[in-house]
Design an enzyme around this catalytic site. Sequence first.
Site, PDB file in Angstrom:
ATOM      1  N   ASP A 123      28.078 -10.517  69.210  1.00  0.00           N
ATOM      2  CA  ASP A 123      27.530 -10.497  68.114  1.00  0.00           C
ATOM      3  C   ASP A 123      26.369 -11.160  67.841  1.00  0.00           C
ATOM      4  O   ASP A 123      26.023 -12.172  68.667  1.00  0.00           O
ATOM      5  CB  ASP A 123      28.468 -11.011  67.101  1.00  0.00           C
ATOM      6  CG  ASP A 123      28.639 -11.148  65.904  1.00  0.00           C
ATOM      7  OD1 ASP A 123      27.735 -10.712  65.070  1.00  0.00           O
ATOM      8  OD2 ASP A 123      29.146 -11.326  64.552  1.00  0.00           O
ATOM      9  N   GLY A 164      23.103  -2.786  63.334  1.00  0.00           N
ATOM     10  CA  GLY A 164      22.527  -1.629  62.665  1.00  0.00           C
ATOM     11  C   GLY A 164      20.624  -1.334  63.662  1.00  0.00           C
ATOM     12  O   GLY A 164      20.191  -0.358  63.185  1.00  0.00           O
ATOM     13  N   ASP A 185      27.942  -6.292  57.350  1.00  0.00           N
ATOM     14  CA  ASP A 185      29.125  -6.430  57.163  1.00  0.00           C
ATOM     15  C   ASP A 185      29.704  -5.790  55.765  1.00  0.00           C
ATOM     16  O   ASP A 185      29.347  -6.082  55.263  1.00  0.00           O
ATOM     17  CB  ASP A 185      29.584  -8.354  57.251  1.00  0.00           C
ATOM     18  CG  ASP A 185      29.899  -8.761  58.379  1.00  0.00           C
ATOM     19  OD1 ASP A 185      28.889  -8.028  60.086  1.00  0.00           O
ATOM     20  OD2 ASP A 185      29.748  -9.855  58.526  1.00  0.00           O
TER      21      ASP A 185
HETATM   22  C1  GLA Z   1      29.426 -10.880  61.749  1.00  0.00           C
HETATM   23  C2  GLA Z   1      30.405  -9.958  62.554  1.00  0.00           C
HETATM   24  C3  GLA Z   1      30.989  -9.649  62.063  1.00  0.00           C
HETATM   25  C4  GLA Z   1      32.088 -11.106  62.855  1.00  0.00           C
HETATM   26  C5  GLA Z   1      31.285 -12.370  61.910  1.00  0.00           C
HETATM   27  C6  GLA Z   1      31.781 -13.957  62.547  1.00  0.00           C
HETATM   28  O1  GLA Z   1      29.391 -11.471  60.366  1.00  0.00           O
HETATM   29  O2  GLA Z   1      29.545  -8.633  61.980  1.00  0.00           O
HETATM   30  O3  GLA Z   1      31.755  -8.679  62.268  1.00  0.00           O
HETATM   31  O4  GLA Z   1      31.959 -11.215  63.646  1.00  0.00           O
HETATM   32  O5  GLA Z   1      30.136 -12.080  62.438  1.00  0.00           O
HETATM   33  O6  GLA Z   1      31.098 -15.038  62.313  1.00  0.00           O
END
Ligand code: GLA
Length: 361
Positions: A123, A164, A185
């Site tokens: 991430d 993305g 998200d």
């Molecule tokens: C990002 C990701 C989420 C999750 C959070 C964790 O926002 O897109 O899916 O993994 O981090 O903090």
Amino acid sequence: MGWNSWNKYADDFDEKIVRGMADAMVSSGMAKAGYTYIVIDEGWTSGRDANGKIIPNGKFPSGMKAIADYIHSKGLKAGIYSSPGPQSCWGKLGGGGYQGSWKHEEEDAQTFAGWGYDYLKYDQCTAGQVYDNTTQDAQAAYQKMGEALLMTGRAMVYSLCQYGAHDVWKWGAKAGGNLWRTTGDIGDRWESMERIGFAQIDISRYNKAGHWNDPDMLEVGNGGMTADEYRTHMSLWCMLGAPLMAGNDLRSMTEETKSILMNPEVIAIDQDRGEFHPVERLSGQGTFEVLARELSGNAYAVGLYNRGEQPAEISFRLDDLKFDTGLGSRRLVLTDLWKHAPVTATAKSSPPPYRSMASCC
Ligand code: GLA
């Protein structure tokens, strides 16, 4: 297909919850329906030991290997989480509180493989502090870990999560990714799910076996949408061929949630084994959408979606589906995969051949 801790718990979860979810994956029938990976998202690290090895925090007292072993003992696969940045996104220090893999990529890949993990979600989070915001740097950051995972010799699914940026669908596979997030998200709200889901159609052609666009994890069962909206969510993700990562509490699912997450015929569309044919928009007028995707075995999946506030009648023409051999005198079988019931098409001339009140496929 699997389960991930984030949508339900954010970083407020522990080893007991993870073990409970592995138990429930099997006892609820989810494993039989195809859900395989139990993925521990952000919130498991406490930093590094004196030798630089990444270590768990007090919420995971038996250690990450024992947890992976437990998941495996249930016949499932285990997933873990890190970041190309120095720290991950969230947590105790108010954004960026957990450990990332920056400058420890090879070491962490070896650690995750050594513990027996089968899946890494990687991430972006704080990577912007140490990498330039260019496509080249974005790819380099992800490819570094992709290569480190390959070097471990352990088969691991590699899940890229950078929301993305930089058209990741064009280079995600090259960086070693098996799936890559295509959006920010998802939230457990119709507006969020609908906006994300219907924005995926133009990039559907970048999907290939083993390398998938990921419009984010499922919210089905988390309570923020109605059952119809969750059926639309599941139908849409399956039409897109999206990864299906449940994000709800598997230990306490209602029968309705189970019927959505474990609809075998809808899952079969998602998991169709043939060559992936991109989803197409047969029509999209106002609040209606008709999506179609060619499947293996001279079959088509058609999704009828009502994006409006009121019940509606939506139709499509069978002629718009390009069956290889033509319909001719062949017997055509039409099934409503939510009602589990046959559907009868009307005559070839107008009005259009198939009408349905369903808001989804
Ligand atoms: C990002 C990701 C989420 C999750 C959070 C964790 O926002 O897109 O899916 O993994 O981090 O903090």
